[in-house]
Scaffold this motif. Sequence first.
Motif, mmCIF file in Angstrom:
data_model
loop_
_atom_site.group_PDB
_atom_site.id
_atom_site.type_symbol
_atom_site.label_atom_id
_atom_site.label_comp_id
_atom_site.label_asym_id
_atom_site.label_seq_id
_atom_site.Cartn_x
_atom_site.Cartn_y
_atom_site.Cartn_z
ATOM 1 N N ASP A 1 0.849 -1.189 0.000
ATOM 2 C CA ASP A 1 0.000 0.000 0.000
ATOM 3 C C ASP A 1 0.891 1.248 0.000
ATOM 4 O O ASP A 1 1.666 1.484 0.939
ATOM 5 N N ARG A 2 0.816 2.037 -1.067
ATOM 6 C CA ARG A 2 1.716 3.188 -1.226
ATOM 7 C C ARG A 2 1.533 4.215 -0.118
ATOM 8 O O ARG A 2 2.462 4.932 0.244
ATOM 9 N N ARG A 3 0.341 4.287 0.418
ATOM 10 C CA ARG A 3 0.088 5.222 1.526
ATOM 11 C C ARG A 3 0.922 4.839 2.748
ATOM 12 O O ARG A 3 1.514 5.696 3.410
ATOM 13 N N LYS A 4 0.981 3.549 3.051
ATOM 14 C CA LYS A 4 1.776 3.096 4.206
ATOM 15 C C LYS A 4 3.272 3.336 3.976
ATOM 16 O O LYS A 4 4.009 3.683 4.904
ATOM 17 N N HIS B 1 -7.870 7.666 -0.779
ATOM 18 C CA HIS B 1 -7.432 6.642 -1.736
ATOM 19 C C HIS B 1 -6.637 5.549 -1.041
ATOM 20 O O HIS B 1 -5.812 5.816 -0.170
ATOM 21 N N ARG B 2 -6.865 4.328 -1.436
ATOM 22 C CA ARG B 2 -6.095 3.195 -0.959
ATOM 23 C C ARG B 2 -5.576 2.417 -2.160
ATOM 24 O O ARG B 2 -6.350 2.018 -3.029
ATOM 25 N N HIS B 3 -4.288 2.217 -2.186
ATOM 26 C CA HIS B 3 -3.692 1.446 -3.274
ATOM 27 C C HIS B 3 -3.844 -0.038 -2.968
ATOM 28 O O HIS B 3 -3.409 -0.505 -1.910
ATOM 29 N N VAL B 4 -4.487 -0.758 -3.864
ATOM 30 C CA VAL B 4 -4.647 -2.211 -3.703
ATOM 31 C C VAL B 4 -3.646 -2.871 -4.640
ATOM 32 O O VAL B 4 -3.851 -2.899 -5.863
ATOM 33 N N PRO B 5 -2.546 -3.391 -4.123
ATOM 34 C CA PRO B 5 -1.514 -3.980 -4.990
ATOM 35 C C PRO B 5 -2.043 -5.195 -5.730
ATOM 36 O O PRO B 5 -2.884 -5.944 -5.224
#
Length: 426
Positions: A97-100, A215-219
């Motif tokens: 997750d790019r946010r993390k 937004h949440r990035h779902v890899p």
Amino acid sequence: MWIPLPQASGGRWQETGLWGAKASFMPPHALRHRDFRLIWMGNTLSMIGTQMRIVAITWQLYHLTHSALSLGFVGLTRFIPLALLVLPAGLVADRVDRRKVLLVTQTVMMLASVALYALTVMGWVTPMHIYALLSISAAAATFDLPARQAIIPSLVPREALTQALSLNITGFNVAAVAGPSLGGLILAQGGPATVYALDAVSFVAMLAAVIVMQHRHVPEPRSADASVMTEALEGLRFVWGNRLILSSMLLDFVAMFFGAATTLLPIFADAIVHVDARGLGLLYAAPAVGSVAMGLVTSSRTDMGRQGTVLLVSVVVYGLATAAFGLSGNFWLSLVLLAVTGAADTVSALIRNTIRQLNTPDALRGRMTAVNSLFFIGGPQLGEVEAGFAAQMMGVAPSVVFGGLACAVCVCAVAWRVPELRRYDR
């Protein structure tokens, strides 16, 4: 004071003033998207602190060592972590997750600035301390950049991407104007420790933006039969197989490697144009003034024609303006020439970024950006080493003139070898 209302009407935002009066305006399309707006503002404020820190570090190092080589080693200490970590950093940006990732990297960079502040206040700071903390910060930045850049296309629609990239460049250059200018003033009044403290505080803006974004990035799931090393190298293979993207990266490297005149600005300020820390701050800010002016023009447009030709010309202008700066012994003329380099670099950066983002699938954006960082971050960092050695051997001004002319010559060689770049027009 203006308080934005939550709704949009006919593509125009309605805002109400303090006394209830209404006004409407048309903000840039990309800034109408909440998460992009948050990241853009947070990153701009954080970058102001980072640009202030650059002025303080180079000034402090120069006064500790009085050596051009010590300034050149700043680039080397930042390049080594980049070279070692760039491939895993790209994979992390695509698989986590790019946010993390941003929360961790921004925190580490903030703590490095806190350590610089503490060592300086206690009187314990040495060049080795500075180099070590720069390396830690560079390692975190190596993971930060792919995650931050790869997330942008997910925050705006495709038609607003060019404008979003232009706003990113403009935000960086606003920081590069405000940061060195404020850094020079604060450095003259409160010393480097005060600058490091303010830099540490500035990271709070980006951390807050990342925390509240929606937004949440779902890899994408990992391939069961692909090893970690295979996945990490996939971005390198993609870039190597795409001549258009590879040549745009090579142009970036050439410009930054040979045109790294800003590395030697403390010596220019002290020995050539004879200005103090305030003047040094203005010299650092001058390229960004040109960049902001050009960014205001490009951010109002969603596209431009004959992009390949414009890209090549802009890098040649960058090199020639750098060479002219090396010949200038006048403070005000030097400011103008540095502003020209900034304007040319903004045009170049916008087209290069657009080429890369539009021609890379989302699942590879983190790894492509990581490979690209070897060129556009590694170029100036290795250029700092080259500038330090060249200045030591042939003198400060001749080394800058040589670098600017070498940049222009190399661009002509790339244009000749890669005709599809000359003809590129999205």
